[in-house]
Design an enzyme around this catalytic site. Structure first.
Site, PDB file in Angstrom:
ATOM      1  N   ASP A 174      22.817  38.190  49.429  1.00  0.00           N
ATOM      2  CA  ASP A 174      23.749  39.007  50.395  1.00  0.00           C
ATOM      3  C   ASP A 174      23.442  38.403  51.916  1.00  0.00           C
ATOM      4  OD1 ASP A 174      25.475  40.837  51.650  1.00  0.00           O
ATOM      5  OD2 ASP A 174      23.864  42.370  51.455  1.00  0.00           O
ATOM      6  N   LYS A 223      10.716  34.606  46.889  1.00  0.00           N
ATOM      7  CA  LYS A 223       9.706  34.972  47.752  1.00  0.00           C
ATOM      8  C   LYS A 223       8.709  35.043  46.771  1.00  0.00           C
ATOM      9  CE  LYS A 223       8.000  35.515  52.075  1.00  0.00           C
ATOM     10  NZ  LYS A 223       7.981  34.517  52.957  1.00  0.00           N
ATOM     11  N   TYR A 231      18.640  46.953  45.797  1.00  0.00           N
ATOM     12  CA  TYR A 231      19.842  47.556  46.101  1.00  0.00           C
ATOM     13  C   TYR A 231      20.439  48.974  45.108  1.00  0.00           C
ATOM     14  CZ  TYR A 231      21.475  44.040  49.594  1.00  0.00           C
ATOM     15  OH  TYR A 231      21.394  43.530  50.717  1.00  0.00           O
ATOM     16  N   ASP A 263      26.094  35.331  54.178  1.00  0.00           N
ATOM     17  CA  ASP A 263      26.468  35.639  55.440  1.00  0.00           C
ATOM     18  C   ASP A 263      26.109  34.375  56.379  1.00  0.00           C
ATOM     19  OD1 ASP A 263      27.845  37.990  54.639  1.00  0.00           O
ATOM     20  OD2 ASP A 263      27.242  38.924  56.633  1.00  0.00           O
ATOM     21  N   ASP A 298      12.614  32.113  52.936  1.00  0.00           N
ATOM     22  CA  ASP A 298      12.759  31.889  54.611  1.00  0.00           C
ATOM     23  C   ASP A 298      12.925  30.271  54.848  1.00  0.00           C
ATOM     24  OD1 ASP A 298      10.407  31.476  53.103  1.00  0.00           O
ATOM     25  OD2 ASP A 298       8.842  32.430  54.862  1.00  0.00           O
TER      26      ASP A 298
HETATM   27  C1  IPM Z   1      28.664  42.175  50.136  1.00  0.00           C
HETATM   28  C2  IPM Z   1      28.508  43.431  51.201  1.00  0.00           C
HETATM   29  C3  IPM Z   1      28.074  44.432  50.362  1.00  0.00           C
HETATM   30  C4  IPM Z   1      26.660  43.929  49.537  1.00  0.00           C
HETATM   31  C5  IPM Z   1      28.156  45.962  51.072  1.00  0.00           C
HETATM   32  C6  IPM Z   1      29.246  46.132  51.768  1.00  0.00           C
HETATM   33  C7  IPM Z   1      27.681  46.957  50.148  1.00  0.00           C
HETATM   34  O1  IPM Z   1      27.902  43.153  52.292  1.00  0.00           O
HETATM   35  O2  IPM Z   1      29.533  42.083  49.359  1.00  0.00           O
HETATM   36  O3  IPM Z   1      28.042  41.294  50.530  1.00  0.00           O
HETATM   37  O4  IPM Z   1      25.600  44.054  50.335  1.00  0.00           O
HETATM   38  O5  IPM Z   1      26.785  43.673  48.411  1.00  0.00           O
HETATM   39 MG    MG Z   2      27.147  41.063  52.405  1.00  0.00          MG
END
Ligand code: IPM
Ligand code: MG
Length: 363
Positions: free
Chosen positions: A242, A185, A140, A246, A218
């Site tokens: 990240d 990984k 990133y 989620d 994975d």
């Molecule tokens: C998070 C979000 C951010 C990230 C984005 C909005 C840049 O997805 O905080 O997880 O990738 O860190």
């Molecule tokens: Mg995120």
């Protein structure tokens, strides 16, 4: 009375309503406990691009540098796709500028939302894990290139970047169930092989009493939904963290429930829900404010060293969920602002109940 300066960055989409809900609850905490919170609102993300052309205006960054803690909503939205600047640059830039290399994302499954998880109750019951995501390195932040036929995002980590986040994870594990799983990984990526070496060394030298193992990312993605109770602390690099956070949000049933704390070396921390700006439901007062309210609790705990107040906020959120108040993401009809009001009521009730109790006992 203790005074704290808080910068609020609502950002985009539902960011505004969820930070308003969190502030509503913080105002109530301020009334009940002996604290003075001074809020200053600033622009970030798409809203800042619209107003100034810059997703992280200088004024915002200066205010964040000078405050005690930052509370953020969310950034982004299709409105800014294809533009010269992206809203996400604002958030990434702020994390980097404040040196917030450690992102803590706790995931707990309680009975209240158990039936709302898309996974079977017997799999997710009692899950309690913490994702420790490295936040200012990796792909990133590595050099980006682009020409007509190709693009690159350099994934780069230094030994020092890995060491400091490893220490955060091992320390956190000591306060929990004493187990760290490094997710990487290493069968493919050189950066992952460096992570393994460095984390193993820090473990052996400084934290050998903590249980430590590795898992390929994975496999971890699969295990998270197959046997999530097997995890205590997951330590991982920026992009894997990240993605996995989620995924893990589906264990309790909604990403709207998840909070996070981003911390560095002693400066102001950044506290934000894990969810995004959800432009499709913005302005309708139906977003789930739990992630933002619990992020405010994490701000009290980790940013302002107010653990009693943090416990009170978290306890009140748990009570409100347990009493059946739920927003649309969890199949309920409660509004964002209505949920915050219910948390404020619960907070006041339990505060006065505890006062009454201590008066009975201590006069
Ligand atoms: C998070 C979000 C951010 C990230 C984005 C909005 C840049 O997805 O905080 O997880 O990738 O860190
Ligand atoms: Mg995120």
């Amino acid at each position: 009375m203790k005074t704290f300066n808080i910068v609020v960055l609502p950002g985009d989409g539902v960011g505004r309503e969820v930070t308003a809900a969190a502030q509503h609850v913080l105002r109530a905490a301020e009334e009940l406990f002996d604290i003075d919170l001074r809020f200053t609102e600033k622009l970030i993300g798409g809203a800042a691009i619209d107003a100034t052309g810059d997703p992280l205006p200088k004024e915002t960054l200066e205010a964040c540098r000078a405050c005690d803690a930052v509370l953020l909503g969310a950034v982004g939205g299709p409105k800014w796709d294809g533009g010269k600047r992206r809203p996400e640059e604002g958030l990434l830039g702020l994390r980097k500028a404040l040196g917030l290399f450690a992102n803590l994302r706790p995931i707990r499954v309680t009975e209240a939302t158990l039936s709302h998880s898309p996974l079977k109750s017997e799999i997710v019951r009692d899950v309690d894990l913490l994702i420790v995501r490295e936040l200012t390195g990796g792909a990133y932040f590595g050099k980006k290139t682009r020409d007509a036929n190709s693009a690159t995002d350099l994934c780069i980590y230094t030994v020092e970047e890995i060491e400091r986040i490893a220490r955060v994870a091992f320390r956190a594990a000591r306060e929990r169930r004493n187990h760290v799983t490094l997710v990487d990984k290493a069968n493919v990526m050189e950066t992952s092989r460096l992570w393994r070496e460095v984390v193993a060394r820090i473990h052996a030298k400084e934290f050998s009493s903590v249980e430590f193992d590795y898992m390929l990312v994975d496999t971890a993605a699969m295990r998270l939904i197959q046997k999530p109770r097997a995890f205590d602390v997951l330590l991982t690099e920026n992009m894997f963290g990240d993605i996995l956070s989620d995924e893990a949000s589906m264990l309790p049933g909604s990403i709207g429930l998840l909070a996070s704390a981003s911390i560095g070396n002693g400066g102001p921390g950044l506290f934000e829900p894990v969810h995004g700006s959800a432009p499709d439901i913005a302005g309708e007062d139906i977003a789930n404010p739990v992630g933002a309210i619990v992020s405010a609790a994490m701000m009290l705990r980790y940013g302002l060293e107010l653990p009693t107040e943090a416990d009170a906020l978290e306890g009140s959120v748990a009570k409100v969920l347990a009493s059946g108040h739920m927003t649309a993401d969890l199949g309920g009809k409660e509004t964002c602002s209505g949920f915050a009001r219910a948390v404020v009521d619960a907070l006041r009730r339990s505060f006065w109940a505890s006062k009454h109790y201590s008066q009975m006992h201590w006069g």
